[in-house]
Design a protein around this motif. Structure first.
Motif, mmCIF file in Angstrom:
data_model
loop_
_atom_site.group_PDB
_atom_site.id
_atom_site.type_symbol
_atom_site.label_atom_id
_atom_site.label_comp_id
_atom_site.label_asym_id
_atom_site.label_seq_id
_atom_site.Cartn_x
_atom_site.Cartn_y
_atom_site.Cartn_z
ATOM 1 N N GLU A 39 0.940 -1.053 0.413
ATOM 2 C CA GLU A 39 -0.266 -0.340 0.029
ATOM 3 C C GLU A 39 1.049 2.037 0.062
ATOM 4 O O GLU A 39 0.741 2.206 -0.796
ATOM 5 C CB GLU A 39 -0.706 -0.165 1.131
ATOM 6 C CG GLU A 39 -0.409 -0.456 2.453
ATOM 7 C CD GLU A 39 -1.067 -0.706 3.594
ATOM 8 O OE1 GLU A 39 -1.498 -1.024 4.092
ATOM 9 O OE2 GLU A 39 -0.586 -2.187 3.386
ATOM 10 N N GLU A 40 2.040 1.098 0.686
ATOM 11 C CA GLU A 40 3.377 2.239 0.773
ATOM 12 C C GLU A 40 3.225 2.520 -0.503
ATOM 13 O O GLU A 40 3.683 3.956 -0.989
ATOM 14 C CB GLU A 40 4.372 2.403 1.925
ATOM 15 C CG GLU A 40 3.061 2.466 2.640
ATOM 16 C CD GLU A 40 3.944 2.202 3.778
ATOM 17 O OE1 GLU A 40 4.061 2.599 4.850
ATOM 18 O OE2 GLU A 40 5.543 1.870 4.047
ATOM 19 N N MET A 41 3.903 1.492 -1.114
ATOM 20 C CA MET A 41 4.103 1.359 -3.031
ATOM 21 C C MET A 41 3.057 2.051 -3.701
ATOM 22 O O MET A 41 3.169 2.922 -4.852
ATOM 23 C CB MET A 41 4.776 0.405 -2.928
ATOM 24 C CG MET A 41 6.103 -0.083 -2.513
ATOM 25 S SD MET A 41 6.970 -1.848 -3.377
ATOM 26 C CE MET A 41 7.048 -1.369 -5.280
ATOM 27 N N TYR A 42 2.094 1.645 -3.356
ATOM 28 C CA TYR A 42 0.943 1.863 -4.494
ATOM 29 C C TYR A 42 0.092 3.529 -4.433
ATOM 30 O O TYR A 42 0.193 4.543 -4.999
ATOM 31 C CB TYR A 42 -0.876 1.597 -3.594
ATOM 32 C CG TYR A 42 -1.785 1.930 -4.039
ATOM 33 C CD1 TYR A 42 -1.874 1.521 -6.003
ATOM 34 C CD2 TYR A 42 -2.638 3.307 -3.876
ATOM 35 C CE1 TYR A 42 -2.810 2.115 -6.171
ATOM 36 C CE2 TYR A 42 -3.331 2.600 -5.042
ATOM 37 C CZ TYR A 42 -4.522 2.629 -5.872
ATOM 38 O OH TYR A 42 -5.397 3.081 -6.122
ATOM 39 N N ASN A 43 1.020 4.084 -2.790
ATOM 40 C CA ASN A 43 0.816 5.606 -2.946
ATOM 41 C C ASN A 43 1.866 6.375 -3.126
ATOM 42 O O ASN A 43 1.465 7.431 -2.926
ATOM 43 C CB ASN A 43 0.558 5.725 -1.398
ATOM 44 C CG ASN A 43 -0.360 5.611 -0.204
ATOM 45 O OD1 ASN A 43 -1.512 4.479 -1.002
ATOM 46 N ND2 ASN A 43 -0.807 5.028 1.494
ATOM 47 N N GLY A 96 -10.487 1.742 0.899
ATOM 48 C CA GLY A 96 -11.347 2.070 0.123
ATOM 49 C C GLY A 96 -11.526 1.585 -0.848
ATOM 50 O O GLY A 96 -11.285 2.137 -2.182
ATOM 51 N N GLY A 97 -11.535 0.091 -0.494
ATOM 52 C CA GLY A 97 -10.870 -1.143 -1.597
ATOM 53 C C GLY A 97 -9.367 -0.554 -2.456
ATOM 54 O O GLY A 97 -9.131 -0.595 -3.806
ATOM 55 N N LEU A 98 -8.367 -0.493 -1.868
ATOM 56 C CA LEU A 98 -7.157 -0.425 -2.686
ATOM 57 C C LEU A 98 -6.912 -1.958 -4.004
ATOM 58 O O LEU A 98 -7.425 -2.976 -3.544
ATOM 59 C CB LEU A 98 -6.269 -0.992 -2.421
ATOM 60 C CG LEU A 98 -5.363 0.595 -0.960
ATOM 61 C CD1 LEU A 98 -4.577 0.272 -0.184
ATOM 62 C CD2 LEU A 98 -5.776 2.361 -1.090
ATOM 63 N N PRO A 99 -6.427 -1.372 -4.856
ATOM 64 C CA PRO A 99 -6.184 -1.824 -6.559
ATOM 65 C C PRO A 99 -5.142 -3.058 -5.946
ATOM 66 O O PRO A 99 -4.681 -3.656 -7.306
ATOM 67 C CB PRO A 99 -6.899 -1.086 -7.479
ATOM 68 C CG PRO A 99 -5.693 0.067 -6.833
ATOM 69 C CD PRO A 99 -5.643 -0.314 -5.272
ATOM 70 N N ILE A 100 -4.770 -3.639 -5.448
ATOM 71 C CA ILE A 100 -3.781 -4.398 -5.363
ATOM 72 C C ILE A 100 -4.331 -5.989 -4.985
ATOM 73 O O ILE A 100 -5.268 -6.220 -4.096
ATOM 74 C CB ILE A 100 -2.771 -4.575 -3.177
ATOM 75 C CG1 ILE A 100 -2.319 -2.665 -3.828
ATOM 76 C CG2 ILE A 100 -1.503 -5.065 -3.748
ATOM 77 C CD1 ILE A 100 -1.984 -2.318 -2.186
#
Length: 231
Positions: free
Chosen positions: A66-70, A97-101
């Motif tokens: 999630e930190e890489m996604y952000n 919020g439903g992260l697309p990972i």
């Protein structure tokens, strides 16, 4: 609890990780955290492109994806042997919020992906965990990582506290079809929950608590070993 105090021999055991994550469901990052260690974050940014297909093996309950996604990485896949960890991540991504990972249960020794599926594979402590209990499991993991990486440029980003003379002979065994691309030292964090796996043999001798963790970036080459396994 059973297996929690002295787990080293169980680091390759899925039941241990299910038990551990059920006991402590909070986010947990081995060695380094992407969001707080500039040198680790730069090691990723300087080698892995934002548009790359990226697999994080042994994701556990880490905040890495999630930190890489952000940070702009949009094609992220997690795999972990623990169904408990996978469920915890699914719930956390949903709350965010439903992260697309893409979060999957699986075994790093037998990955359910086609050959050449990824531009980069990131490992933060998984190989170390397997090598604590079973060297053949570590070799199987590396064989699978090499298989799912894109030939001629795919990157294996391996975070460990193992020094060069101990780890490079394993990473550079014949058959993985990669070469050392970068070797980056990281400052060792002070938090107790980010410290190392137990050491054995020569690794246990003379290791200062202030010595750094390391990022070894292995760059994939074309297959040169006939008959290399495929799925």
């Amino acid at each position: 609890g059973r297996g929690i105090q002295r787990p080293m021999a169980r680091y390759g055991d899925r039941a241990y990780w299910d038990e551990r994550y059920a006991f402590d469901p909070d986010p947990f990052d081995w060695y380094q955290r992407y969001g707080t260690c500039t040198a680790f974050r730069d090691a990723i940014r300087n080698n892995v492109q934002r548009s790359d297909q990226i697999l994080i093996v042994g994701a556990g309950t880490s905040r890495l994806s999630e930190e890489m996604y952000n940070d702009g990485y949009s094609n992220l896949f997690n795999v972990d042997t623990s169904t408990v960890a996978c469920k915890l991540l699914d719930e956390r991504y949903e709350r965010a919020g439903g992260l697309p990972i893409d979060n999957r249960h699986g075994d790093v020794r037998s990955l359910d992906f086609n050959d050449g599926s990824f531009d980069a594979v990131i490992d933060k402590g998984t190989l170390d965990a397997l090598l604590c209990s079973d060297s053949t499991a570590g070799h199987a993991m590396l064989t699978e990582v090499s298989r799912v990486l894109r030939q001629s440029g795919g990157l294996f980003v391996h975070v460990t506290d193992c020094p060069e003379d101990q780890r490079l002979p394993i990473l550079q065994l014949p058959g993985f079809n990669w070469k050392l691309h970068k070797n980056v030292k990281l400052p060792r964090p002070v938090q107790i929950h980010l410290t190392s796996f137990p050491k054995q043999g020569r690794e246990a001798q003379g290791e200062s608590p202030l010595e750094s963790h390391r990022v070894y970036v292995m760059k994939r080459t074309a297959n040169i070993i006939p008959g290399m396994g495929s799925k």
